[in-house]
Design a protein around this motif. Sequence first.
Motif, PDB file in Angstrom:
ATOM      1  N   TYR A 120       0.884  -1.273  -0.325  1.00 29.71           N
ATOM      2  CA  TYR A 120      -0.060   0.126  -0.119  1.00 29.71           C
ATOM      3  C   TYR A 120       0.927   1.304  -0.093  1.00 29.71           C
ATOM      4  O   TYR A 120       0.398   2.097  -0.626  1.00 29.71           O
ATOM      5  CB  TYR A 120      -0.724   0.094   1.135  1.00 29.71           C
ATOM      6  N   HIS A 407      -6.302   3.442   9.363  1.00 26.60           N
ATOM      7  CA  HIS A 407      -5.668   2.091   9.263  1.00 26.60           C
ATOM      8  C   HIS A 407      -6.437   1.207   8.646  1.00 26.60           C
ATOM      9  O   HIS A 407      -7.120   0.233   9.567  1.00 26.60           O
ATOM     10  CB  HIS A 407      -5.154   1.664  10.601  1.00 26.60           C
ATOM     11  N   PRO A 411      -5.602  -2.475   3.200  1.00 25.20           N
ATOM     12  CA  PRO A 411      -5.239  -1.094   2.901  1.00 25.20           C
ATOM     13  C   PRO A 411      -4.733  -1.155   1.110  1.00 25.20           C
ATOM     14  O   PRO A 411      -4.999   0.038   0.652  1.00 25.20           O
ATOM     15  CB  PRO A 411      -3.809  -0.690   3.525  1.00 25.20           C
ATOM     16  N   THR A 440      -7.067   1.752  -1.277  1.00 25.56           N
ATOM     17  CA  THR A 440      -7.842   1.949  -0.237  1.00 25.56           C
ATOM     18  C   THR A 440      -7.245   2.913   0.755  1.00 25.56           C
ATOM     19  O   THR A 440      -7.636   4.192   0.955  1.00 25.56           O
ATOM     20  CB  THR A 440      -8.269   0.951   0.497  1.00 25.56           C
ATOM     21  N   TRP A 441      -5.922   2.656   0.968  1.00 25.33           N
ATOM     22  CA  TRP A 441      -5.158   3.458   2.101  1.00 25.33           C
ATOM     23  C   TRP A 441      -5.107   4.827   1.261  1.00 25.33           C
ATOM     24  O   TRP A 441      -5.292   6.208   2.166  1.00 25.33           O
ATOM     25  CB  TRP A 441      -3.738   2.745   2.301  1.00 25.33           C
ATOM     26  N   PRO A 475     -13.620   0.910   3.781  1.00 29.02           N
ATOM     27  CA  PRO A 475     -12.818  -0.488   4.448  1.00 29.02           C
ATOM     28  C   PRO A 475     -13.338  -1.667   4.273  1.00 29.02           C
ATOM     29  O   PRO A 475     -12.595  -2.748   4.500  1.00 29.02           O
ATOM     30  CB  PRO A 475     -12.851   0.100   5.961  1.00 29.02           C
ATOM     31  N   ASP A 523       1.728  -5.316   5.377  1.00 27.85           N
ATOM     32  CA  ASP A 523       0.350  -5.637   4.585  1.00 27.85           C
ATOM     33  C   ASP A 523       0.526  -6.785   3.821  1.00 27.85           C
ATOM     34  O   ASP A 523       1.165  -6.971   2.752  1.00 27.85           O
ATOM     35  CB  ASP A 523       0.337  -4.403   3.167  1.00 27.85           C
TER      36      ASP A 523
END
Length: 543
Positions: A120, A407, A411, A440-441, A475, A523
Motif C-alpha cells: 500500500y 488504518h 489497505p 484504499t489507503w 474499509p 500489508d
Amino acid sequence: MLLRGGLANAQIFSSLALLGLASHMFFVRHRNVDRLIGKGFMPYLYVQFGLWILLSIRSDPFQSGIFLLLANAAFYIPLFASISIYRLFFHPLKSFPGPGLARLTTWWGVVKLAMGEQRYQLHHELHQQYGKIVRIAPNYLSINSQEAVAMIYGPGTKCEKSNTFYGLRDSKSLQLETELTKHRARRPAWDKALSAKRCVKYLPKLYRVTDLMIDCIAKAGSKDDRGVLVNHWLKCFVFDMVGELGYSKSYGCLDSGKIHQGLLEVEKFLATGVLLSPLPWLVRIITSLPGLPAPMQGLTDFASLSLAERKASKVESPDVLSYVFGGKKALTPEEEIEDTMMLQIAAGDTTLSALTFCMYHLAINPEIQSALRREIETHADVADLAFEAIQDLPLLESVINETLRVHPAVPSGLPRLTPPEGVYIDGTYIPGNTTVSCPTWTIQHSHENFTDPNTWNPFRWIDVLETHNTKAFIPFSVGPFNCVGKAFAYMEMKQVLARIVTTFEFQLGPEEDGTKLINESRDHTAMSCAPLYLKMKAIVGKD
C-alpha cells in the motif's frame, strides 16, 4: 555430433525462433495462459526429458543436453523479446505512466515486496510520483479516484474479480468467486448468516468470549513489567470467536493463552499469498511438482479437519456454516472446504487490526479515551454491558470509523477486471480486460476526500469538517463483492472496545512508543500488526 549440425541446426533454431514469435502474436497475447502454464509444466518437463533420452541414444548425453538448452533458448528469447516490445510500445496501456520495469513485468512489484516494501505504501508513493492513474504491472492500473470506486466496485459495476489474482485454485470460496452470476447465487446464504438481525443471535457467544478475554488481559497486566501484549490477546479472542461463530466451538486460545496452530497457518498463508497472488502460474507450477506441499496445504488440512469435526457434531443453535451449507446453492465438497477456509481467514482480520490500532490511538489520546468512557457509562450499565445500549453511541462508532479510515484492515486495492468494452473513469478510457484497483489507503488519506487526512481525529465523524467524503470511506469495499461480515464486525468491535474502555485505563507501556506498530505492521492483504504493549490499569470496582 548434434552441435556440429551446421545448416540443419540453424534451420531448426530459426524455425523455433519464428515459432516463439508466432506464439506471442497469435496465442499468448489473446489468452490467459496462467492456468495452461501450471497444468502444462510437468508434461513439458517430461517431454524435455524424453527428448534428451532419445537424442542421447544417438549422441553424447552432454551434447544432447546443450542442444536442448540452445533449442529452448531459440524459442524463448524471441518469445520474451516480443512480449517486452509489445508491453512497452504496443500494449493498450502503453500511454499510462508508471515505472519502466513495472510496464515490463509483474516481477518488479513482487521483488519490491520481497525486499520489505509495503504494497500500500509502494502504490501510494507511485501515485504521488505519477498521478491519479498508474500502471503498476503490464496489464494493471491503480486508480486513485473516488469516482473509480463507484465504477470499479459499486452496485452497478460491470467489472468482475480478476482471475489472475483470484483464480489460484480451481474450486473457489465465495470470496474468490470471480464470476458475478455465480457469486450472486452463493451470496444469499452468507447474507442470511451474517445479517444484522441474525448477528444479534450470536451475542451470547460474543459476551462470553469477550468476558474471558478481559479476564486474560487483567491477569497478564500483573505479570509483565513491559505491559500487556494486546495483539496476542486480541488474536486469541478473534480466533476463538471464529470458532464459536462458524463451528459452534472455541479453539481454546484464551483458555490456554497460546495461539492455535490454525491461526499460524492463516498467518503463513497471508504472508505467502501477498507475494504469490500476482504470479498464479508460479503457484500452479509449485503445486504440480511432486513431493512439494502446496503453498496453502497446511491451511487446507486445518480447514478440512475443522469441517469434518463440525459435520460430526450436533449444533444447538444455527451457526454461520449452518446457513452456508443449507443455502439454495448446493456446494461441492471442495467448495465447502474453500468456504471454511474463507471464514477462518476473513472473519477476524478487520476486528484484529482495527481494535489494535484503536487501543493505540486511545492510549496516546487519554482525553478521547476518557470522553469515550464517559459516553458509554452515561448510556449503559457497565456492570452488565449490553450491545443494545451502545450500538448507536456516536463517539464509539466514530473512534472505530476513524481508525478504519487511517488504518484500513485491507489497505491495498482489490483487483477487478474491466469488461471487454472497457470503461470511462474521470473522462479517461480504460481498455477492456484490464486489471484495475483503487488503493484504499491512498484514497482514505487524500486531501481531496478528507481534511487533514493523516491525523487521527474521530470527531470529524461527529462535527463534519470542511472536506469529508464518506463515499471515499471504503474499509469494507462496496457493491456486490463487498464484505459480507460487515454487520458482525461492527458489532464485535463496538462490544469489545466498550468492554475494554470501561474496564481499564490504559497507556503505552514503559518501553513502548508505538513506532513498531506504525512502521513494522505488514500489508499481507489483511494488515498484520506489529507488537503493541500497553499498561492496563483496572478501573476501581472493575477488577
